[in-house]
Design an enzyme around this catalytic site. Structure first.
Site, PDB file in Angstrom:
ATOM      1  N   ASP A   9       0.864  -1.182   0.000  1.00  0.00           N
ATOM      2  CA  ASP A   9       0.000   0.000   0.000  1.00  0.00           C
ATOM      3  C   ASP A   9       0.904   1.237   0.000  1.00  0.00           C
ATOM      4  OD1 ASP A   9      -3.145   0.722   1.236  1.00  0.00           O
ATOM      5  OD2 ASP A   9      -1.574   2.255   1.192  1.00  0.00           O
ATOM      6  N   ASP A 107      -3.848   2.399  -5.080  1.00  0.00           N
ATOM      7  CA  ASP A 107      -2.485   2.369  -4.506  1.00  0.00           C
ATOM      8  C   ASP A 107      -2.184   1.082  -3.734  1.00  0.00           C
ATOM      9  OD1 ASP A 107      -3.886   2.730  -2.077  1.00  0.00           O
ATOM     10  OD2 ASP A 107      -2.298   4.024  -1.273  1.00  0.00           O
ATOM     11  N   GLU A 108      -2.904   0.009  -4.040  1.00  0.00           N
ATOM     12  CA  GLU A 108      -2.829  -1.194  -3.226  1.00  0.00           C
ATOM     13  C   GLU A 108      -2.867  -2.448  -4.083  1.00  0.00           C
ATOM     14  OE1 GLU A 108      -5.668  -2.433   0.357  1.00  0.00           O
ATOM     15  OE2 GLU A 108      -6.208  -0.609  -0.707  1.00  0.00           O
TER      16      GLU A 108
HETATM   17  P1  TTP Z   1      -5.260   5.004   1.251  1.00  0.00           P
HETATM   18  O1  TTP Z   1      -4.235   3.980   0.902  1.00  0.00           O
HETATM   19  O2  TTP Z   1      -6.373   4.628   2.148  1.00  0.00           O
HETATM   20  O3  TTP Z   1      -4.573   6.265   1.929  1.00  0.00           O
HETATM   21  P2  TTP Z   1      -3.177   6.932   1.631  1.00  0.00           P
HETATM   22  O4  TTP Z   1      -2.382   6.163   0.623  1.00  0.00           O
HETATM   23  O5  TTP Z   1      -3.391   8.360   1.288  1.00  0.00           O
HETATM   24  O6  TTP Z   1      -2.467   6.886   3.035  1.00  0.00           O
HETATM   25  P3  TTP Z   1      -1.863   5.616   3.808  1.00  0.00           P
HETATM   26  O7  TTP Z   1      -0.409   5.925   3.955  1.00  0.00           O
HETATM   27  O8  TTP Z   1      -2.583   5.596   5.098  1.00  0.00           O
HETATM   28  O9  TTP Z   1      -2.105   4.428   2.938  1.00  0.00           O
HETATM   29  O10 TTP Z   1      -5.908   5.581  -0.055  1.00  0.00           O
HETATM   30  C1  TTP Z   1      -5.177   5.744  -1.272  1.00  0.00           C
HETATM   31  C2  TTP Z   1      -5.622   7.000  -1.973  1.00  0.00           C
HETATM   32  O11 TTP Z   1      -7.000   6.952  -2.239  1.00  0.00           O
HETATM   33  C3  TTP Z   1      -5.396   8.241  -1.179  1.00  0.00           C
HETATM   34  O12 TTP Z   1      -4.079   8.764  -1.367  1.00  0.00           O
HETATM   35  C4  TTP Z   1      -6.445   9.174  -1.705  1.00  0.00           C
HETATM   36  C5  TTP Z   1      -7.561   8.268  -2.118  1.00  0.00           C
HETATM   37  N1  TTP Z   1      -8.632   8.298  -1.087  1.00  0.00           N
HETATM   38  C6  TTP Z   1      -9.691   9.192  -1.247  1.00  0.00           C
HETATM   39  O13 TTP Z   1      -9.736   9.921  -2.258  1.00  0.00           O
HETATM   40  N2  TTP Z   1     -10.658   9.260  -0.283  1.00  0.00           N
HETATM   41  C7  TTP Z   1     -10.616   8.470   0.841  1.00  0.00           C
HETATM   42  O14 TTP Z   1     -11.529   8.552   1.717  1.00  0.00           O
HETATM   43  C8  TTP Z   1      -9.533   7.544   0.999  1.00  0.00           C
HETATM   44  C9  TTP Z   1      -9.442   6.686   2.230  1.00  0.00           C
HETATM   45  C10 TTP Z   1      -8.574   7.506   0.003  1.00  0.00           C
HETATM   46 MG    MG Z   2      -2.175   4.096   0.782  1.00  0.00          MG
END
Ligand code: TTP
Ligand code: MG
Length: 399
Positions: A9, A107-108
């Site tokens: 991720d 992103d996963e």
């Molecule tokens: P995530 O992987 O949940 O968050 P992140 O990558 O920003 O942070 P982390 O380090 O905790 O993984 O989500 C990936 C992307 O998806 C995030 O950068 C932006 C988008 N996203 C939204 O647009 N709205 C949301 O509510 C979430 C959770 C994510």
């Molecule tokens: Mg993320």
């Protein structure tokens, strides 16, 4: 055979891309989301950099609240195409490490590295190399979890964010899970947590210590699902199936047929197999398409879309049968029948198992899935759906 699953991720993904593209923003609070309009903006935060998280800002928070917490942060609007481009770069890198890649969001991704880890000097060395290549190519950091199942790998990747790397070896899964909150269990949403807490179950370890039977008595199949996860039992395969547009099954008759009973049986077994595949991949579909090929090779399709997505054999069969009944084959014999589902949705992370929809889930399917897992897919077929066939309107009388 024990498996090795890697979950990756990206860290603060959208915000990290912005910081990478604007070096002057690195090390600063960056909030990606709606226009804050001086605190009057009405949208929400998509994500924010870890520097911004220190102010209490997080995804899905109203942008006006983020502004209150830190009006001095750098506010930027999302650039979806740019993030999709970086996402493709990351997935391309991952694909070099194993062909079994399943992207589950922008992103996963999961990677089954059971058979390829040796080529890279083991799982940990492989993870370090993935992180280094992503950093080199995209200038971004990510977090990785490695475990014998998807469920545990996903929890592991989240545990030491950002730039984390957590390995959970085969024998340590239960110890690893025990202190974690039950909310981390897949399917354990805001409606379910209080129900378990009322039973004195707060951690995954508390749940694992519960008798399987007690959980089944209280919650039915969902209880069994929780019990299995709490013991680290999760056999979901890594596959790219649900990123595909549809899943389907078809069957050509040994000889072209006009026998309604044979068609009905075939349709049922196609629906059963297809629904089983869907459940194994944790996807549900909203559009059902029936394919009919007549003896002269002319081919027809009939589709319908449902209000809510399904993965039950009974529902697929019901709609496929109605579609079949509405098709006038003018007495022609049938060569092939097929059933497809599309508009697929993934279950994970979005579903609370105590919603009315989930409660309706066909219990028979679950039982049959267990039998199939033990004895193979052909071991069981669903007699119940074939009952009362004489009075059913399954196939309209053709003139
Ligand atoms: P995530 O992987 O949940 O968050 P992140 O990558 O920003 O942070 P982390 O380090 O905790 O993984 O989500 C990936 C992307 O998806 C995030 O950068 C932006 C988008 N996203 C939204 O647009 N709205 C949301 O509510 C979430 C959770 C994510
Ligand atoms: Mg993320």
């Amino acid at each position: 055979m024990p498996r090795t699953i890697l979950h990756l991720d990206m860290d603060a993904f959208f915000a990290a891309v912005e910081q990478s593209d604007h070096p002057e923003w690195r090390g600063k609070p960056v909030v990606v989301g709606a226009d804050p309009r001086g605190g009057r903006g009405r949208g929400v935060v998509s994500t924010c950099s870890y520097e911004a998280r220190r102010f209490g800002i997080h995804s899905a928070m109203p942008i006006s609240k983020a502004w209150k917490l830190n009006p001095g942060a750098i506010y930027v609007q999302p650039r979806g195409r740019r993030y999709a481009e970086v996402s493709r770069q990351v997935m391309e890198i991952l694909s070099h490490f194993s062909p079994d890649l399943e992207q589950i969001s922008i992103d996963e991704a999961f990677l089954d590295i059971t058979s390829t880890q040796k080529l890279f000097g083991g799982a940990e060395a492989m993870a370090k190399r993935i992180k280094a290549e992503i950093r080199k190519e995209t200038n971004l950091s990510c977090s990785i979890g490695i475990a014998p199942s998807k469920f545990v790998a996903k929890i592991a990747s989240d545990l030491r964010k950002p730039d984390g790397l957590v390995l959970v070896p085969e024998g340590e899964v239960e110890r690893f899970l025990a202190p974690l909150e039950i909310a981390r269990l897949w399917g354990c949403g805001p409606k379910t947590v209080p129900l378990l807490q009322a039973m004195g179950i707060f951690t995954i370890g508390d749940l694992a210590a519960c008798a399987q039977l007690e959980l089944i008595n209280k919650f039915g199949q969902v209880g069994l699902h929780f019990w299995r996860l709490a013991h680290g039992l999760d056999e979901r395969p890594v596959s790219d199936d649900h990123s595909a547009k549809s899943m389907s099954r078809e069957s050509t008759f040994a000889a072209d047929t006009g026998d309604e009973e044979e068609m009905r049986q075939t349709l049922l077994s196609l629906c059963d197999d297809l629904a089983y595949d869907m459940r194994r991949h944790e996807v549900r579909g909203r559009t059902i398409t029936l394919k009919i090929r007549l003896a002269d090779f002319s081919t027809f399709t009939r589709s319908r879309s449902l209000e809510t997505a399904t993965d039950t054999s009974a529902e697929l069969f019901h709609h496929a049968s109605e579609l079949f009944a509405s098709f006038n084959r003018k007495g022609a014999r049938i060569r092939l029948l097929g059933v497809a589902v599309s508009q697929l949705q993934q279950g994970e992370g979005q579903m609370d198992l105590f919603t009315p929809e989930a409660a309706r889930k066909d219990k028979v399917d679950r039982i049959m899935d267990d039998v199939r897992k033990k004895f193979g897919t052909r071991a069981i077929s669903r007699a119940s759906l074939l009952q009362n066939r004489r009075d059913s309107q399954w196939i309209r009388d053709e003139p």
